[in-house]
Write a protein that holds these residues in place. Structure first.
Motif, mmCIF file in Angstrom:
data_model
loop_
_atom_site.group_PDB
_atom_site.id
_atom_site.type_symbol
_atom_site.label_atom_id
_atom_site.label_comp_id
_atom_site.label_asym_id
_atom_site.label_seq_id
_atom_site.Cartn_x
_atom_site.Cartn_y
_atom_site.Cartn_z
ATOM 1 N N ASP A 138 -7.404 -28.590 -1.807
ATOM 2 C CA ASP A 138 -7.232 -29.785 -2.949
ATOM 3 C C ASP A 138 -8.651 -30.521 -3.111
ATOM 4 O O ASP A 138 -9.091 -31.228 -3.491
ATOM 5 C CB ASP A 138 -6.333 -30.978 -2.858
ATOM 6 N N GLY A 180 -11.697 -29.122 -2.774
ATOM 7 C CA GLY A 180 -12.587 -28.487 -3.575
ATOM 8 C C GLY A 180 -13.274 -27.212 -2.852
ATOM 9 O O GLY A 180 -14.551 -26.955 -3.609
ATOM 10 N N LYS A 181 -12.709 -26.363 -1.861
ATOM 11 C CA LYS A 181 -13.382 -25.258 -1.902
ATOM 12 C C LYS A 181 -13.342 -24.209 -2.239
ATOM 13 O O LYS A 181 -14.418 -23.407 -2.196
ATOM 14 C CB LYS A 181 -12.028 -24.712 -0.543
ATOM 15 N N THR A 182 -12.218 -23.856 -3.389
ATOM 16 C CA THR A 182 -12.515 -22.774 -4.337
ATOM 17 C C THR A 182 -13.478 -23.266 -5.669
ATOM 18 O O THR A 182 -14.786 -22.691 -5.974
ATOM 19 C CB THR A 182 -11.280 -22.914 -5.352
ATOM 20 N N THR A 183 -13.696 -24.710 -5.863
ATOM 21 C CA THR A 183 -14.774 -24.809 -6.660
ATOM 22 C C THR A 183 -16.046 -24.558 -6.001
ATOM 23 O O THR A 183 -17.032 -24.354 -6.611
ATOM 24 C CB THR A 183 -14.343 -26.583 -7.571
ATOM 25 N N LYS A 233 -7.179 -19.155 -7.773
ATOM 26 C CA LYS A 233 -6.807 -20.137 -7.297
ATOM 27 C C LYS A 233 -5.495 -20.895 -8.051
ATOM 28 O O LYS A 233 -4.666 -20.975 -7.628
ATOM 29 C CB LYS A 233 -7.880 -20.964 -6.707
ATOM 30 N N ASN A 257 -17.456 -33.928 -0.998
ATOM 31 C CA ASN A 257 -17.467 -34.128 -2.376
ATOM 32 C C ASN A 257 -16.947 -35.026 -2.938
ATOM 33 O O ASN A 257 -16.276 -35.770 -2.387
ATOM 34 C CB ASN A 257 -16.127 -32.632 -2.101
ATOM 35 N N ASP A 309 -18.421 -38.626 -7.609
ATOM 36 C CA ASP A 309 -18.189 -38.564 -9.387
ATOM 37 C C ASP A 309 -16.964 -39.281 -9.370
ATOM 38 O O ASP A 309 -16.704 -39.998 -10.970
ATOM 39 C CB ASP A 309 -18.543 -37.615 -10.464
ATOM 40 N N SER A 348 -20.930 -33.673 -6.184
ATOM 41 C CA SER A 348 -19.873 -33.229 -6.746
ATOM 42 C C SER A 348 -20.098 -31.623 -6.939
ATOM 43 O O SER A 348 -21.004 -31.266 -7.583
ATOM 44 C CB SER A 348 -19.753 -34.110 -8.307
ATOM 45 N N GLY A 349 -19.433 -30.683 -6.080
ATOM 46 C CA GLY A 349 -18.990 -29.127 -6.090
ATOM 47 C C GLY A 349 -18.636 -29.229 -8.217
ATOM 48 O O GLY A 349 -19.462 -28.541 -8.792
ATOM 49 N N ILE A 350 -17.663 -29.439 -8.535
ATOM 50 C CA ILE A 350 -17.644 -29.750 -9.721
ATOM 51 C C ILE A 350 -18.773 -29.813 -10.596
ATOM 52 O O ILE A 350 -18.698 -29.061 -12.290
ATOM 53 C CB ILE A 350 -16.325 -29.840 -10.488
HETATM 54 P P1 GDP Z 1 -9.134 -26.560 -2.716
HETATM 55 O O1 GDP Z 1 -7.734 -26.212 -2.816
HETATM 56 O O2 GDP Z 1 -10.125 -26.630 -2.020
HETATM 57 O O3 GDP Z 1 -9.470 -24.685 -2.592
HETATM 58 O O4 GDP Z 1 -9.548 -27.099 -4.560
HETATM 59 P P2 GDP Z 1 -10.410 -26.929 -5.845
HETATM 60 O O5 GDP Z 1 -11.724 -26.720 -5.535
HETATM 61 O O6 GDP Z 1 -8.837 -26.156 -6.043
HETATM 62 O O7 GDP Z 1 -10.468 -28.273 -6.187
HETATM 63 C C1 GDP Z 1 -8.896 -28.922 -6.416
HETATM 64 C C2 GDP Z 1 -8.724 -30.207 -7.668
HETATM 65 O O8 GDP Z 1 -10.347 -31.246 -7.501
HETATM 66 C C3 GDP Z 1 -9.317 -29.298 -8.821
HETATM 67 O O9 GDP Z 1 -8.644 -30.213 -9.835
HETATM 68 C C4 GDP Z 1 -10.734 -29.207 -8.996
HETATM 69 O O10 GDP Z 1 -10.997 -29.682 -10.097
HETATM 70 C C5 GDP Z 1 -10.935 -30.827 -8.187
HETATM 71 N N1 GDP Z 1 -13.095 -31.150 -7.995
HETATM 72 C C6 GDP Z 1 -13.669 -30.337 -7.287
HETATM 73 N N2 GDP Z 1 -14.435 -30.760 -7.067
HETATM 74 C C7 GDP Z 1 -14.545 -31.785 -7.749
HETATM 75 C C8 GDP Z 1 -15.749 -32.606 -7.781
HETATM 76 O O11 GDP Z 1 -16.860 -32.717 -7.238
HETATM 77 N N3 GDP Z 1 -15.567 -34.195 -8.495
HETATM 78 C C9 GDP Z 1 -14.288 -34.054 -9.327
HETATM 79 N N4 GDP Z 1 -13.532 -35.448 -9.596
HETATM 80 N N5 GDP Z 1 -13.330 -33.368 -9.070
HETATM 81 C C10 GDP Z 1 -13.478 -32.189 -8.499
#
Ligand code: GDP
Length: 532
Positions: free
Chosen positions: A27, A29-32, A54, A146, A149, A261-263
């Motif tokens: 969670d 933000g790896k996938t993002t 994912k 990450n 925001d 902020s990856g997203i």
């Molecule tokens: P993973 O489990 O590490 O692969 O994480 P994900 O990429 O799936 O991200 C987990 C959650 O964090 C998701 O709901 C994403 O949308 C959110 N997220 C990822 N990057 C950001 C970011 O830069 N800002 C915010 N607010 N949420 C993010």
């Protein structure tokens, strides 16, 4: 000695390779980030491709469904793309929550890692474990903090936490201005400019506004509240923080830190640029008898992962091989060190972001997929003739144990076959006890469920698990044959073999292990086993 033109060309190609993995706690933000890196690398056009996969595999049952339906169109565990004249190989680590051995092994095949930290949560449990693994090989780490925001922790406190918990020096490269609703952007400390934050894009934008210099009056005009503290921060960082040096980064003792902020696609391009500019190209590797240079002309490589059923239309198993030197060319003949015989690599695959294609050639740092009919195990080395064997591809001692049997006794043979194959693949550890029982060892509980599911769907066996009175397993080594025989006789009930036939001691408790160790000081008890 001067290199021949062929070697010089190989050296040039190798120097353009960057092979890395992303590590993070679930969670963070790896996938993002994976997705955004592919987007910036031009490997995918629209965000959402990786994400869909994912989200579906988050829950166990869904994950299995996805695995089952996983086709060639789905992003695979290796993604190759070009960026700024370089060939980037991004190796995915398993996404499910169980901390699996697979991740450890993938990390042996990379030259660098990007560590994603959730700025609100700071350093989390799995990040700590993964960094320990990176440290075993001094893998250089780039840090991406990450979610700026959101309302997050103070950046200075985050750096302190990374330094004290992960024992790695931080060299901030970008610095955030504000956070959450007041996140304004990041200031690039080396390039002396501000990159202004703009929220939410699905596609790559080229319109990030840049403002040169920390004293630029435009900063005061735009962000009157935050600019004063930005200047104070920049002064402080310049005076107190450690300057980035390539040497320390390559030694794994210092990490360049980026905020973003990856997203929102923000800060992602800087990570790619850092990989290209700073991350090391393929490095020399320890092959036991000698170190192998990546630009040596003779082909070598090792298998770090085996994945089954990537293409549901054929029941296939793909061995992922990291090329360590020389060049793979289609149809080439190689020597299989462990089996001591020749094999032909007929049609190896290269994995792009969302397709796999026949590989036309690969050099050190690249990953090729080889169709595997059981001849390749994790850790196997292939060469062009020299008897080399790459070191450091680990198996970890399992922490959870079950006995396995087929519900229908007539299916015992299928069960044995399935478990042999799943064991070779590294999905679970399989031990044959001296008393003839089949034991399964796992690092995380989800592994048992996945194996039961796969036994059913791929081998048509309904497996039943029974409790096993085993606390932990240790690979054992002996100074001589006589000691081995005496030990095996005395400990017959606690002895077993792994899929490769190595002797394993199964301890019923930590006390049992301690006592046995004391009684047998000449016997080696090992919590990990290196392949090869
Ligand atoms: P993973 O489990 O590490 O692969 O994480 P994900 O990429 O799936 O991200 C987990 C959650 O964090 C998701 O709901 C994403 O949308 C959110 N997220 C990822 N990057 C950001 C970011 O830069 N800002 C915010 N607010 N949420 C993010």
């Amino acid at each position: 000695m001067t290199a021949s033109p062929i070697e010089a060309e190989l050296g040039r190609e190798v120097a353009l390779r960057r092979t890395f993995a992303i590590i993070s706690h679930p969670d963070a933000g790896k996938t993002t980030l994976t997705e955004k890196l592919l987007l910036f690398g031009g490997a995918i056009q629209l965000a959402g491709t990786v994400k869909a996969r994912k989200s579906a595999r988050h829950a166990t049952s869904d994950w299995m469904e996805v695995e089952k339906q996983r086709g060639i169109s789905v992003t695979s565990s290796v993604m190759q793309f070009d960026y700024a004249g370089h060939t980037i190989n991004l190796l995915d680590t398993p996404g499910h929550e169980d901390f699996s051995e697979d991740t450890y092994r993938v990390l042996t095949a990379v030259d660098a890692a990007v560590m994603v930290i959730d700025a609100a949560k700071g350093v989390e449990a799995q990040t700590i474990k993964l960094l320990e693994v990176c440290r075993m090989r001094n893998t250089p780490i780039i840090t991406f903090v990450n979610k700026l925001d959101r309302e997050v922790q103070e950046p200075l406190l985050l750096l302190e936490e990374i330094e004290s918990v992960l024992k790695i020096q931080c060299a901030p490269v970008t610095w955030p201005i504000g956070m959450g609703k007041r996140f304004r952007g990041v200031y690039h400390l080396l390039e002396n400019r501000l990159m202004r934050f703009a929220a939410g894009q699905e596609r790559v934008g080229t319109d990030t506004e840049r403002i040169e210099g920390v004293d630029n009056p435009r900063l005061d005009a735009l962000f009157p509240d935050e600019t004063v503290s930005l200047r104070a921060d920049v002064d402080l960082l310049r005076g107190a923080s450690d300057p980035f040096t390539l040497e320390q980064f390559h030694a794994g003792t210092q990490t360049p830190v980026f905020f973003g902020s990856g997203i929102n696609n923000f800060g992602v391009q800087e990570i790619l640029q850092a990989l290209v500019d700073w991350a090391p190209p393929p490095q020399p590797r320890d092959a036991g008898v000698r170190m192998v240079e990546p630009a040596e002309p003779a082909f070598t490589g090792f298998v770090f992962k085996i994945q089954a059923n990537m293409d549901p239309r054929h029941r296939d198993r793909i061995a992922f091989l990291r090329v360590c030197s020389g060049r793979y060319s289609p149809g080439m003949k190689v020597q299989h060190t462990r089996l001591g015989r020749e094999m032909k690599i007929a049609n190896a695959l290269t994995f792009m972001a969302n397709e796999r294609v026949a590989s036309e050639g690969a050099v050190a740092g690249d990953i090729i997929g080889i169709h595997n009919h059981g001849q390749l195990h994790i850790g196997d080395t292939l060469t062009e003739g020299e008897a080399l064997s790459y070191k450091g591809i680990p198996y970890f001692s399992a922490e959870l144990f079950r006995m396995a049997r087929a519900r229908d006794p007539f299916k015992a043979k299928q069960l044995a076959k399935g478990l042999q194959e799943l064991g070779e693949e590294g999905a679970i550890q399989v031990f044959e006890s001296a008393t003839g029982q089949t034991l399964l060892g796992a690092v995380g509980p989800l592994q048992f469920e996945i194996v039961a599911h796969r036994l059913q769907t791929e081998y048509q066996v309904d497996a039943v698990y029974d409790a096993a009175d085993i606390h932990t397993a240790r690979w054992v080594t002996f100074p001589d044959d006589n000691t081995r025989k005496r030990f095996e006789k005395e400990q017959a009930l606690r002895m077993s073999q792994d899929v490769d036939g190595n002797p394993v001691f199964l301890a019923s408790s930590s006390y049992n292990l301690m006592v046995t160790r004391e009684r047998w000081p000449e016997v080696g008890f090992h919590a990990t086993r290196e392949h090869g």
